[in-house]
Motif scaffolding. Structure first.
Motif, PDB file in Angstrom:
ATOM      1  N   ARG A 216      -7.470  34.778  40.744  1.00 52.26           N
ATOM      2  CA  ARG A 216      -6.916  35.408  39.257  1.00 52.26           C
ATOM      3  C   ARG A 216      -8.009  35.248  38.380  1.00 52.26           C
ATOM      4  O   ARG A 216      -8.183  36.225  37.867  1.00 52.26           O
ATOM      5  CB  ARG A 216      -5.807  34.212  39.052  1.00 52.26           C
ATOM      6  N   ARG A 217      -8.955  34.317  38.539  1.00 52.13           N
ATOM      7  CA  ARG A 217     -10.321  34.529  37.714  1.00 52.13           C
ATOM      8  C   ARG A 217     -10.968  35.832  37.945  1.00 52.13           C
ATOM      9  O   ARG A 217     -11.608  36.254  36.889  1.00 52.13           O
ATOM     10  CB  ARG A 217     -11.149  33.257  38.144  1.00 52.13           C
ATOM     11  N   GLN A 220      -9.081  38.716  36.517  1.00 50.44           N
ATOM     12  CA  GLN A 220      -8.962  38.830  35.170  1.00 50.44           C
ATOM     13  C   GLN A 220     -10.265  38.677  34.328  1.00 50.44           C
ATOM     14  O   GLN A 220     -10.441  38.655  33.101  1.00 50.44           O
ATOM     15  CB  GLN A 220      -8.176  37.552  34.505  1.00 50.44           C
ATOM     16  N   GLY A 221     -11.475  38.855  35.221  1.00 47.74           N
ATOM     17  CA  GLY A 221     -12.677  38.712  34.715  1.00 47.74           C
ATOM     18  C   GLY A 221     -13.144  39.933  34.045  1.00 47.74           C
ATOM     19  O   GLY A 221     -14.207  39.945  33.177  1.00 47.74           O
ATOM     20  N   GLY A 222     -12.494  41.132  34.239  1.00 49.27           N
ATOM     21  CA  GLY A 222     -13.037  42.304  33.652  1.00 49.27           C
ATOM     22  C   GLY A 222     -14.584  43.042  34.263  1.00 49.27           C
ATOM     23  O   GLY A 222     -15.020  43.692  33.614  1.00 49.27           O
ATOM     24  N   PHE A 223     -15.092  42.343  35.154  1.00 47.35           N
ATOM     25  CA  PHE A 223     -16.113  42.781  35.829  1.00 47.35           C
ATOM     26  C   PHE A 223     -15.978  43.485  37.110  1.00 47.35           C
ATOM     27  O   PHE A 223     -15.180  43.311  37.776  1.00 47.35           O
ATOM     28  CB  PHE A 223     -17.440  41.540  35.832  1.00 47.35           C
ATOM     29  N   PRO A 224     -17.005  44.593  37.188  1.00 45.19           N
ATOM     30  CA  PRO A 224     -17.017  45.187  38.401  1.00 45.19           C
ATOM     31  C   PRO A 224     -17.373  44.315  39.569  1.00 45.19           C
ATOM     32  O   PRO A 224     -18.412  43.467  39.357  1.00 45.19           O
ATOM     33  CB  PRO A 224     -18.163  46.380  38.208  1.00 45.19           C
ATOM     34  N   TYR A 225     -16.876  44.381  40.911  1.00 41.91           N
ATOM     35  CA  TYR A 225     -17.381  43.583  41.954  1.00 41.91           C
ATOM     36  C   TYR A 225     -17.531  43.991  43.169  1.00 41.91           C
ATOM     37  O   TYR A 225     -16.773  45.068  43.459  1.00 41.91           O
ATOM     38  CB  TYR A 225     -16.366  42.105  41.876  1.00 41.91           C
ATOM     39  N   HIS A 226     -18.201  43.645  44.114  1.00 40.30           N
ATOM     40  CA  HIS A 226     -18.323  43.987  45.367  1.00 40.30           C
ATOM     41  C   HIS A 226     -17.908  42.976  46.435  1.00 40.30           C
ATOM     42  O   HIS A 226     -18.272  41.490  45.919  1.00 40.30           O
ATOM     43  CB  HIS A 226     -19.825  44.281  45.638  1.00 40.30           C
ATOM     44  N   LEU A 227     -17.446  43.009  47.478  1.00 41.47           N
ATOM     45  CA  LEU A 227     -16.755  42.123  48.335  1.00 41.47           C
ATOM     46  C   LEU A 227     -17.740  41.795  49.590  1.00 41.47           C
ATOM     47  O   LEU A 227     -18.244  42.689  50.150  1.00 41.47           O
ATOM     48  CB  LEU A 227     -15.291  42.377  48.792  1.00 41.47           C
ATOM     49  N   ARG A 298     -22.807  35.125  38.565  1.00 41.45           N
ATOM     50  CA  ARG A 298     -22.252  36.402  38.851  1.00 41.45           C
ATOM     51  C   ARG A 298     -21.759  36.460  40.583  1.00 41.45           C
ATOM     52  O   ARG A 298     -21.517  37.570  41.259  1.00 41.45           O
ATOM     53  CB  ARG A 298     -23.498  37.576  38.976  1.00 41.45           C
ATOM     54  N   VAL A 299     -21.567  35.156  40.943  1.00 38.20           N
ATOM     55  CA  VAL A 299     -21.122  35.040  42.615  1.00 38.20           C
ATOM     56  C   VAL A 299     -19.683  34.094  42.537  1.00 38.20           C
ATOM     57  O   VAL A 299     -19.783  33.084  41.896  1.00 38.20           O
ATOM     58  CB  VAL A 299     -22.220  34.341  43.199  1.00 38.20           C
ATOM     59  N   HIS A 300     -18.784  34.592  43.259  1.00 41.78           N
ATOM     60  CA  HIS A 300     -17.581  33.967  43.327  1.00 41.78           C
ATOM     61  C   HIS A 300     -17.288  33.656  44.937  1.00 41.78           C
ATOM     62  O   HIS A 300     -17.748  34.641  45.781  1.00 41.78           O
ATOM     63  CB  HIS A 300     -16.575  34.506  42.816  1.00 41.78           C
TER      64      HIS A 300
END
Length: 428
Positions: A216-217, A220-227, A298-300
């Motif tokens: 969810r975070r 809803q973060g609104g940032f582009p991300y790479h998996l 920047r890391v999740h």
């Protein structure tokens, strides 16, 4: 008339649970003879027919001679096993090839969870798919006009998988007295393996909540991300078909490439394998690499769960050779892979250096991937599963006839002799 009286099957280790027992019973019902070699109490517990059970209690170094002798003594025509890289299986395959025996290899599906892989000779990095081009697959598909449904993005029998794993290791841990020479192939003790499975089973509800909050975070973060698609460090595909000694090495390489090439407003999301049990220090490795490469904030990290929930908004994906990459390609997302894999075709996987990939990734050829996927579903991907009762019933309806066929699944399609395949109807 018994069409299969001359077929003699030798079965080795299978998936945890009753699948191999049920498979052997159906092969016997078809008219073949079946023998099962067991290496520990877990193997023995899940094989009901004591008359056809052969315990191997000698030293591991005695196994190559023993399996060669069994093939000769029993007139074995077919060797059946789950995974082709563990030492006892690799040694048995070598003996089978010397004797001209057909080798049947089961594995988790390349298009999981509602399909499993059935191939002859080898799987993953040893699969015949490694040497097939998309053009060759398209030529074979000229024999087929069937459209196949997409695989739902969830594991249909994860709880069954973990339960049977814990039960199997419970028997090995407490009742293995007659198999004193047994050595686990994964490098940890039986007690540690059991404890890891039990811990995973007990923590599933807590981890589900943790996973939901992390997902969810991110969404809803609104940032582009790479998996980044992580794998089990002890898994055969990672150990045998990749350039990395550990997940830590892979994590550090990805972080370095991301720090160098990705726009500064982009984020990186590490997704753990659904069966990750904590034996590898993944979270510590991610934390250290985050600090080392200046990527704080920047890391999740997401612990397992449904990949589709993250794919819908991702920019790209990176993996060693995880089969989860098939879902990435189905979504048309750019993919970077580092290990040997059946999907590692130039039409699908980016050849860009990692910093360049994170900066502006090349997209895959989606039309070519649809044809590739169609080819797999017409050949080596069989509807069903190893662990749930419903999954096993579905699998057995299709795979036994494939095993009894004189043609390899890939050759059967090319020759226009492929058996009718089940259409998978998923009830949600």
């Amino acid at each position: 008339m018994n069409r299969y009286a001359d077929r003699h099957f030798l079965m080795l280790q299978g998936p945890h649970g009753p699948f191999f027992q049920q498979l052997g019973a159906m092969l016997q019902a078809a008219g073949g003879s079946v023998w099962r070699v067991g290496f520990n109490k877990g193997d023995e517990t899940f094989w009901r027919n004591r008359a056809s059970y052969i315990p191997f209690t000698d030293r591991p170094e005695d196994w190559p001679d023993r399996v060669a002798a069994l093939i000769a003594e029993k007139g074995i025509t077919d060797l059946v096993l789950y995974g082709d890289t563990r030492p006892i299986h690799a040694q048995a395959i070598a003996a089978a090839r010397t004797a001209g025996v057909t080798v049947h290899v089961f594995e988790e599906g390349y298009l999981r969870p509602y399909w499993v892989s059935y191939e002859r000779g080898g799987s993953n990095g040893h699969s015949r798919l490694m040497d097939m081009s998309v053009a060759e697959m398209r030529a074979a598909l000229a024999q087929s006009e069937i459209e196949w449904p997409d695989a739902p993005p969830r594991w249909g029998d994860m709880r069954h998988h973990v339960f049977y794993g814990a039960l199997y290791h419970f028997f090995v841990m407490l009742q293995n007295g007659s198999y004193r020479n047994f050595t686990p192939h994964r490098g940890v003790s039986v007690f540690q393996e059991f404890r890891l499975y039990l811990r995973r089973l007990l923590l599933m509800p807590v981890q589900m909540i943790e996973r939901h909050l992390a997902t969810r975070r991110i969404k809803q973060g609104g940032f582009p991300y790479h998996l980044v698609l992580l794998q089990l460090e002890h898994d055969a595909s990672f150990r045998m078909h990749s350039p990395f000694a550990s997940q830590t090495d892979f994590i550090d390489l990805v972080m370095a490439g991301f720090a160098e090439g990705a726009p500064r407003h982009h984020h990186l999301v590490f997704k753990a394998h659904p069966l990750e049990d904590g034996r590898a220090p993944i979270t510590r490795a991610i934390g250290r690499a985050t600090q080392a490469h200046g990527l704080t904030g920047r890391v999740h990290f997401v612990r397992g769960g449904k990949l589709a929930q993250l794919l819908s908004q991702a920019r790209s994906a990176v993996t060693v050779n995880s089969t989860a990459a098939q879902q990435v390609l189905w979504h048309g997302l750019p993919l970077k892979a580092f290990g040997h894999a059946v999907f590692d075709k130039p039409e699908f996987v980016s050849a860009q250096p990692l910093p360049e990939f994170f900066a502006a990734p090349d997209r895959p050829d989606s039309r070519a991937y649809r044809d590739y996927r169609h080819f797999l579903l017409e050949t080596s991907q069989v509807p069903g599963g190893f662990y749930s009762a419903r999954g096993r019933r579905t699998l057995l309806r299709g795979v036994v006839d494939m095993m009894l066929s004189p043609e390899d699944p890939y050759d059967a399609l090319t020759a226009g002799k492929a058996a009718p395949r089940q259409q998978l109807r998923v009830v949600t």
